[in-house]
Structures are given as structure tokens and as C-alpha cells.
Scaffold this active site. Structure first.
Site, PDB file in Angstrom:
ATOM      1  NE  ARG A 132      -3.827  -0.205   2.155  1.00 31.75           N
ATOM      2  CZ  ARG A 132      -4.750   0.027   3.083  1.00 31.75           C
ATOM      3  NH1 ARG A 132      -4.824  -0.778   4.140  1.00 31.75           N
ATOM      4  NH2 ARG A 132      -5.571   1.034   2.967  1.00 31.75           N
ATOM      5  CG  ASP A 330     -13.516   1.312   4.830  1.00 33.35           C
ATOM      6  OD1 ASP A 330     -12.653   1.442   3.930  1.00 33.35           O
ATOM      7  OD2 ASP A 330     -13.328   1.680   6.006  1.00 33.35           O
TER       8      ASP A 330
HETATM    9  C1  S3P Z   1      -9.843   5.132   8.093  1.00 31.88           C
HETATM   10  C2  S3P Z   1      -9.935   5.841   6.931  1.00 31.88           C
HETATM   11  C3  S3P Z   1     -10.242   5.237   5.616  1.00 31.88           C
HETATM   12  C4  S3P Z   1     -10.786   3.814   5.738  1.00 31.88           C
HETATM   13  C5  S3P Z   1     -10.067   2.999   6.773  1.00 31.88           C
HETATM   14  C6  S3P Z   1     -10.082   3.673   8.139  1.00 31.88           C
HETATM   15  C7  S3P Z   1      -9.540   5.845   9.346  1.00 31.88           C
HETATM   16  O1  S3P Z   1      -9.072   5.212   4.852  1.00 31.88           O
HETATM   17  O2  S3P Z   1     -10.721   3.147   4.489  1.00 31.88           O
HETATM   18  O3  S3P Z   1     -10.680   1.719   6.877  1.00 31.88           O
HETATM   19  O4  S3P Z   1      -9.757   5.293  10.431  1.00 31.88           O
HETATM   20  O5  S3P Z   1      -9.081   6.998   9.263  1.00 31.88           O
HETATM   21  P1  S3P Z   1      -8.625   6.482   3.952  1.00 31.88           P
HETATM   22  O6  S3P Z   1      -8.612   7.626   4.853  1.00 31.88           O
HETATM   23  O7  S3P Z   1      -7.275   6.175   3.409  1.00 31.88           O
HETATM   24  O8  S3P Z   1      -9.676   6.557   2.883  1.00 31.88           O
END
Ligand code: S3P
Length: 450
Positions: A132, A330
Site C-alpha cells: 500500500r 469501505d
Molecule cells: C480510516 C480511513 C479510511 C478507511 C479505513 C479507516 C480511518 O481510509 O478506508 O478503513 O480510520 O481513518 P482512507 O482515509 O485512506 O480513505
């Protein structure tokens, strides 16, 4: 490194129709809020109590890392967690590498914390996390003054040398990401002056709510173009809190969709967090004709919460407004499963970010749904799904299973597809489910036995 990287230990399972989902269930605590409870508790001066913490592997990775940097974190006999903080500026040099397992949130937020402390930390993770992109946090945190040595492509394993004299940033988010926003804000905690994050497209706001709750001086202004301007006064002193974590809407999502598509279902899911920056899936499913009723809307730990009563419904395909993507980022894998059972066509766009989650969730779900007999077309930034109009999908061939690529949400989404299928859906590995929802399989048994 995480044992999930060892293919010899994979735990396959076939999920088949087991009748309607009924009765009442309660999903575990919100993952985003659980991570932040541990991190902010570990930075407060004194003892924070957390009730309803998600005891998933991702959150346990955060807890292990905060312990390695000096905090004491313990589970009590009654299930509460106590976090003894070291104070902002008090993080200690960890003795070894920090194993982040599968967790992007742990990695990116902790990189932010380390960036403004005069310590060095090495982050490692499993096969999924190591693919990632971390450049999105390396870029702003380098401007704070931290130094990074990353694997080629800005990936894990990586080493962060925190800045001894961090510089406050004003940063406009180039990508709609709560993780990037939070990494910059958390770096701002131990930075003199005001750290500013400009967010053109709103993402989940748990960091802002919780930083304020812990006593940080944080303000949010809406600019004339609609962007959110978040300002945090640095060198904050955080006060310990008693936190109650609401149920995770992203976990409830699997049961909401299962109850909508399995005929005869009538299920109540208690205590579901409904923060507007998280809850768009439920609105989209209602627009598709889903019966999702909110019961006893209330406030838990500064977040809106309700019990959801979900009844099996005839769904209709829709064109999903790309503006809602950040509020259900998500939930697309399980929305695709719902759409595969709807009457007509569902179109989703603006999903580029799905390609850099725990797996490439567009391609992986396209392949998985095709194997289960759905009609789906992958596009560059989304998926087009032609639903069955309520007829069960055939399911995967008896000797075939869906490849989940160490992605919990692929495993759970296709498990839900299995519950509504004619012949069942094979999943190659159920172990990743424990990263976010360790009691998922248990709750399926409960809901289908009621
Ligand atoms: C999260 C933000 C999201 C989400 C992840 C949890 C967080 O990711 O997909 O499961 O707790 O801030 P991104 O901010 O990269 O979209």
C-alpha cells in the site's frame, strides 16, 4: 510478521444459505474510533478508560505499538481497557520494529505521531499492507521535518526519523483520506504553532471530534468553496477521558446487506454508529428500496447511534452519486453484493481509492462476483452491476473459492453473497476477518439460528 502471510495456514470456508437472519445482534466497536482511543489515550497525561473497544487485530497492532513507545495499556476483567498516557512529547524510542500487521490506519496515523517526536521507528506489515502507498503521508510529514527511508515506491518496510524541531504545516489534502488528514493532525500535536489541514472533500471526522474531546484546541471553519479548514494548536496537553465506542457501521454493513437480500429476514442490529461521514451506505440502500429503520436514535460518546431494524426487501439498481464515496468508502464491496441481487443496473463511479485498500477492491470483487455467477463490469474507477432482481446467485463452483487477498472486507462481503446463494460461496481464507470483526462468523450463526 503477521502469520496471515503464510499461505500454508489459510482457513477456507464455504458459506451457504442458512435461512433468514432474525433476532437481535450487536456488532463490535468502531475500528476508527478504537484506534484513536488508544493513540490519544497514550498521549494524554493520566489514565483513559475505553468501553467497547474493538478487540480486532488491527487495533491490537496499534496497542502493541503504543506500548512499545512507553504507554501502559491493559484490558480489565470487565472488558474495559485502561490506557496510561505518556503525555504529548513523551513517546519513547521503540526497541524493535513496529509490526502493523494488516492495518493501514495504524501505520499512517502512527507515522504522523512519530514524525514530530525525536525518535526513530521502523514499520513493518503483512503482504497486503506492504503493497500500500505510504507516499501520501511521507510527503506532508517530510515537510514537518521527519526523514523517511522506505522500500521502493514509498512502501513498507519503512523507517521514520522524527523531527527534533518539527515545523507546523498548512496542508491541502490532494486525496480524500481521513488517514492522511489524521496523520498531519497527530504530527501537529507535538509541533509548536498551528497546524492547518484543508480538506476539499470531507472525510470521516473522528480525529477532529476526539482531539477536541481530549481537550486539544482544534477548530473547523468552512471556506467559501466548501472546503473544511481544520486548525490545531500544537504542544497540546491532552486530558484523559472515559470513552464509550459505538458499534462499527462498517461491520454492521455486512449484516444490513445480508438481512436485505436473504428472503424472510427481519434483524435488529443494536448500537450502530451513524456519524454522517460514515453512514452513506444505509442511505444508498434505502434509495434502492431497502427497509432499514432507525430505532432509538441517541448519542454515545459524542457520536450519533441507533438500533437498525432491517427487513428483506426487493432492491432496485441505482446510479450511486460519487459525492457519497468518502462517507462509505469501505462499504462498496458489500454494496456490490446488494446490487448483484437488485432489479436492474447499478452504476458506481469515483472509486479510485478502492484500488489501494487492503486489496484492489474493484478488481478483486469483480473476479469474486463473476465466479459466484453475477453480471459485473469493471471500469477504471468503479463497477457496473446488472442484478438478478432477487433470484439467488448460483454461487461458486463446488471446487472453487474466491481469492480474498488478505482483505477482510472481501471475505465478509462474499460470505454474505454465500448466505443468499443457491449453492454457496467458497472463501479461500477467513483469517483476515479477525483484523476488524473477530466475531463475524459467530454472529452469522446467532442471526441464522434465531
Ligand atoms: C480510516 C480511513 C479510511 C478507511 C479505513 C479507516 C480511518 O481510509 O478506508 O478503513 O480510520 O481513518 P482512507 O482515509 O485512506 O480513505
Amino acid at each position: 510478521m503477521s502469520s496471515h502471510s503464510d499461505p500454508a495456514l489459510m482457513r477456507p470456508r464455504r458459506f451457504s444459505a442458512q435461512g433468514p437472519l432474525k433476532g437481535r445482534i450487536r456488532v463490535p466497536g468502531d475500528k476508527s474510533i478504537s484506534h484513536r482511543s488508544i493513540m490519544l489515550g497514550a498521549l494524554a497525561v493520566g489514565e483513559t478508560r475505553v468501553t467497547g473497544l474493538l478487540e480486532g487485530e488491527d487495533v491490537l497492532s496499534t496497542a502493541a505499538a503504543m506500548r512499545a513507545m512507553g504507554s501502559t495499556i491493559e484490558r480489565q476483567a470487565n472488558g474495559d481497557w485502561l490506557v496510561a498516557g505518556v503525555g504529548v512529547g513523551g513517546l519513547l524510542q521503540p526497541a524493535g520494529a513496529l509490526d502493523m500487521g494488516n492495518s493501514g490506519t495504524s501505520t499512517r496515523l502512527l507515522m504522523g505521531l512519530v514524525a514530530s517526536h525525536p525518535i526513530t521507528a521502523c514499520f513493518v506489515g503483512d503482504g497486503s499492507l506492504s503493497k500500500r502507498p505510504m507516499g501520501r503521508v511521507i510527503d506532508p510529514l517530510s515537510q514537518v521535518g521527519a526523514r523517511f527511508t522506505a522500500y521502493p515506491g514509498g512502501r513498507l518496510p519503512l523507517i521514520v526519523e522524527g523531527a527534533a524541531t518539527p515545523v507546523p504545516l498548512s496542508y491541502r489534502l490532494p486525496v480524500a483520506s481521513a488517514q492522511v488528514k489524521s496523520a498531519v493532525l497527530l504530527a501537529g500535536l507535538n509541533t509548536p504553532g498551528i497546524t492547518t489541514v484543508i480538506e476539499p472533500i470531507p472525510t470521516r471526522d473522528h480525529s477532529e471530534r476526539m482531539l477536541k474531546g481530549f481537550g486539544a484546541n482544534l477548530s473547523v471553519e468552512i471556506a467559501s468553496d466548501g472546503a473544511r479548514i481544520i486548525r490545531l494548536v500544537g504542544e497540546a496537553e491532552l486530558k484523559p477521558q472515559a470513552i464509550t465506542v459505538p458499534g462499527d457501521p462498517s461491520s454492521a454493513a455486512f449484516f444490513v446487506v445480508a438481512a436485505l437480500i436473504v428472503p424472510g429476514s427481519d434483524l435488529v442490529i443494536e448500537n450502530v454508529g451513524l456519524n454522517p461521514t460514515r453512514a452513506a451506505l444505509f442511505d444508498v440502500l434505502r434509495l434502492m428500496g431497502g427497509s432499514i429503520e432507525e430505532i432509538d436514535r441517541r448519542d454515545v460518546g459524542g457520536e450519533p447511534v441507533a438500533d437498525l431494524r432491517v427487513r428483506a426487501s426487493a432492491l432496485t439498481g441505482i446510479d450511486v452519486d460519487p459525492a457519497v464515496v468518502p462517507s462509505m468508502v469501505d462499504e462498496f464491496p458489500v454494496l456490490f453484493v446488494a446490487a448483484a441481487h437488485a432489479q436492474g443496473r447499478t452504476i458506481t463511479r469515483g472509486l479510485e481509492e478502492l484500488r489501494v485498500k487492503e486489496s484492489d477492491r474493484i478488481t478483486v470483487m469483480r473476479v469474486a462476483l463473476e465466479l459466484a455467477g453475477a453480471r459485473v463490469t469493471e471500469t477504471e474507477d468503479g463497477m457496473i452491476i446488472d442484478g438478478t432482481g432477487g433470484t439467488p446467485l448460483p454461487g461458486t463452483p463446488a471446487d472453487a473459492s474466491v481469492a480474498t487477498h488478505l482483505d477482510h472486507r472481501i471475505a465478509m462481503s462474499m460470505a454474505v453473497a454465500g448466505l443468499a446463494s443457491a449453492n454457496g460461496v467458497g472463501i479461500d481464507d477467513t483469517r483476515p476477518i479477525a483484523t476488524s470483526f473477530p466475531v463475524f462468523e459467530q454472529l452469522i450463526a446467532t442471526a441464522t439460528a434465531a
